[in-house]
Design an enzyme around this catalytic site. Structure first.
Site, PDB file in Angstrom:
ATOM      1  N   ASP A  53     -41.934 114.000  84.389  1.00 17.09           N
ATOM      2  CA  ASP A  53     -43.146 114.011  83.567  1.00 17.09           C
ATOM      3  C   ASP A  53     -43.542 115.443  83.234  1.00 17.09           C
ATOM      4  O   ASP A  53     -43.438 116.338  84.085  1.00 17.09           O
ATOM      5  CB  ASP A  53     -44.306 113.325  84.301  1.00 17.09           C
ATOM      6  CG  ASP A  53     -45.596 113.381  83.492  1.00 17.09           C
ATOM      7  OD1 ASP A  53     -45.649 112.731  82.435  1.00 17.09           O
ATOM      8  OD2 ASP A  53     -46.524 114.104  83.897  1.00 17.09           O
ATOM      9  N   TYR A  58     -49.213 121.966  80.118  1.00 16.76           N
ATOM     10  CA  TYR A  58     -48.817 122.480  81.427  1.00 16.76           C
ATOM     11  C   TYR A  58     -48.173 123.853  81.242  1.00 16.76           C
ATOM     12  O   TYR A  58     -47.020 123.978  80.823  1.00 16.76           O
ATOM     13  CB  TYR A  58     -47.820 121.548  82.125  1.00 16.76           C
ATOM     14  CG  TYR A  58     -48.364 120.182  82.484  1.00 16.76           C
ATOM     15  CD1 TYR A  58     -49.729 119.913  82.464  1.00 16.76           C
ATOM     16  CD2 TYR A  58     -47.510 119.152  82.849  1.00 16.76           C
ATOM     17  CE1 TYR A  58     -50.224 118.659  82.807  1.00 16.76           C
ATOM     18  CE2 TYR A  58     -47.988 117.897  83.194  1.00 16.76           C
ATOM     19  CZ  TYR A  58     -49.346 117.657  83.167  1.00 16.76           C
ATOM     20  OH  TYR A  58     -49.826 116.407  83.493  1.00 16.76           O
ATOM     21  N   LYS A  84     -46.839 114.291  76.602  1.00 17.08           N
ATOM     22  CA  LYS A  84     -48.181 113.879  76.196  1.00 17.08           C
ATOM     23  C   LYS A  84     -48.580 114.523  74.875  1.00 17.08           C
ATOM     24  O   LYS A  84     -47.969 115.504  74.448  1.00 17.08           O
ATOM     25  CB  LYS A  84     -49.182 114.238  77.299  1.00 17.08           C
ATOM     26  CG  LYS A  84     -48.764 113.688  78.665  1.00 17.08           C
ATOM     27  CD  LYS A  84     -49.673 114.084  79.784  1.00 17.08           C
ATOM     28  CE  LYS A  84     -49.134 113.626  81.126  1.00 17.08           C
ATOM     29  NZ  LYS A  84     -47.986 114.402  81.591  1.00 17.08           N
ATOM     30  N   ILE A 244     -55.051 117.498  99.584  1.00 17.37           N
ATOM     31  CA  ILE A 244     -55.590 117.170 100.911  1.00 17.37           C
ATOM     32  C   ILE A 244     -54.778 116.112 101.659  1.00 17.37           C
ATOM     33  O   ILE A 244     -54.715 116.138 102.882  1.00 17.37           O
ATOM     34  CB  ILE A 244     -57.078 116.751 100.806  1.00 17.37           C
ATOM     35  CG1 ILE A 244     -57.718 116.762 102.196  1.00 17.37           C
ATOM     36  CG2 ILE A 244     -57.239 115.416 100.081  1.00 17.37           C
ATOM     37  CD1 ILE A 244     -59.227 116.708 102.187  1.00 17.37           C
TER      38      ILE A 244
END
Length: 345
Positions: A53, A58, A84, A244
């Site tokens: 992807d 980006y 995208k 996290i």
């Protein structure tokens, strides 16, 4: 090489249950050496990943360029690429470059553009950077203009829903009907607006980042049933909630791109305690959990090195006993409606 299952996104198109997210190739947070980026893509392919992807925004073109360079020596027909539309990369002088999410990025700014012309221009740019003559899957990117919503913030505060459905969707739908692309989607960091998209068009997939994870399962009650009714599949980006669920509840842990608040740290500490009691890394549980849902076709953690990629592959294969999942449910840490992975122990 791992034997990754493939799941169907649309007619004639399947993806491996683990793909490579492209933000690391685009220097998210910190720069990635181009050689290392190339090696990471090749390591992913060698490990059995066949889904990659990316997006124009980006690294302002860096991620697509690096992916394109890396796949030139790989069999394109074996690879599925999703990119995208929705951002227009506008060249700017070096003097106007401001600190952004992308480290050492080329001098561009990203303007939103969901018009038909903007979409076609964006696809043309992506094809050039990727060095390929087709892209398998295309998603409307960030129609809420947001990287992250704070708790309690209105997810519709910034909405380009109408622009996306009036301009981008018909253009992508037409390309799909012509067989130019195989799947049309939306890529976004919230689930609420997807509840509108799923009703407004015929989408093959949604790339949902950080909103159906071991830590968060809010979309289960409303979005997922609508997706099932419309035949829309889900690709899960940000399976570690931007950090996290990989690091655990450590000082400075990031949750959805920001410092984790105390309530999230506390919940992750509880999740980790259950995982540790079964000698399972928290990250392994985080990576495998979303795939238990039949709508989820792939999880796509990012990796900025071969070591990170190989670690993700190891987590994907980690044997997890059914008792871990039932313990998490009994502790109230997983939504009772969430499907649980089968016993891997």
């Amino acid at each position: 090489m791992t034997n990754l299952e493939k799941r169907s996104v649309a007619a004639g198109l399947s993806v491996t249950t683990m793909g490579l997210g492209g933000t690391g190739l685009g220097n998210m947070y910190r720069a990635t050496d181009p050689k290392v980026a190339h090696e990471t893509v090749h390591a992913a392919f060698a490990a059995g990943l066949r889904y990659f992807d990316t997006a124009p925004v980006y690294g302002f073109g860096l991620a697509e360029t690096r992916l394109g360079e890396a796949i030139r020596t790989l069999p394109r027909q074996e690879i599925v690429i999703s990119s995208k539309v929705g951002y227009d990369l506008v060249p700017i002088p070096d003097s106007e470059v401001k600190p952004v999410l992308w480290d050492e990025a080329p001098p561009f700014r990203a303007d939103f553009d969901y018009s038909r012309d903007g979409v076609l221009r964006s696809i043309e740019g992506s094809l050039k950077r990727l060095g390929t003559d087709y892209i398998d899957m295309l998603a409307i990117h960030d129609p809420d203009e947001a990287l992250h919503f704070a708790k309690g913030e209105d997810p519709y505060a910034r909405s380009r829903f109408k622009e996306a459905m009036d301009g981008a969707y018909p253009a992508l739908d037409e390309l799909r009907s012509q067989g130019v692309i195989k799947a049309v989607g939306v890529g976004i960091n919230q689930w609420q607006m997807l509840s509108d998209f799923v009703e407004a068009g015929q989408f093959d997939y949604f790339l949902l980042a950080g909103r159906y994870t071991l830590l968060e399962q809010e979309p289960l009650a409303t979005l997922f049933p609508a997706c099932e009714r419309k035949g829309t599949k889900l690709v899960i980006g940000g399976p570690y909630n931007s950090g996290i669920l990989a690091t655990g509840a450590v000082q400075g842990a990031t949750f959805n791109t920001k410092n984790a608040p105390q309530d999230v740290l506390n919940r992750v500490a509880r999740l980790n305690a259950v995982c540790e009691s079964h000698k399972v890394p928290l990250a392994a549980a985080a990576l495998q959990f979303p795939l238990a849902h039949k709508l989820v076709v792939s999880v796509i953690p990012g990796a900025r090195s071969v070591a990170e990629l190989e670690q993700n592959v190891q987590y994907m294969q980690w044997p997890i006993p059914a008792a871990l999942w039932s313990d998490l449910r009994n502790e109230g840490l997983i939504d009772p409606a969430a499907p649980l992975p089968k016993d891997g122990g």
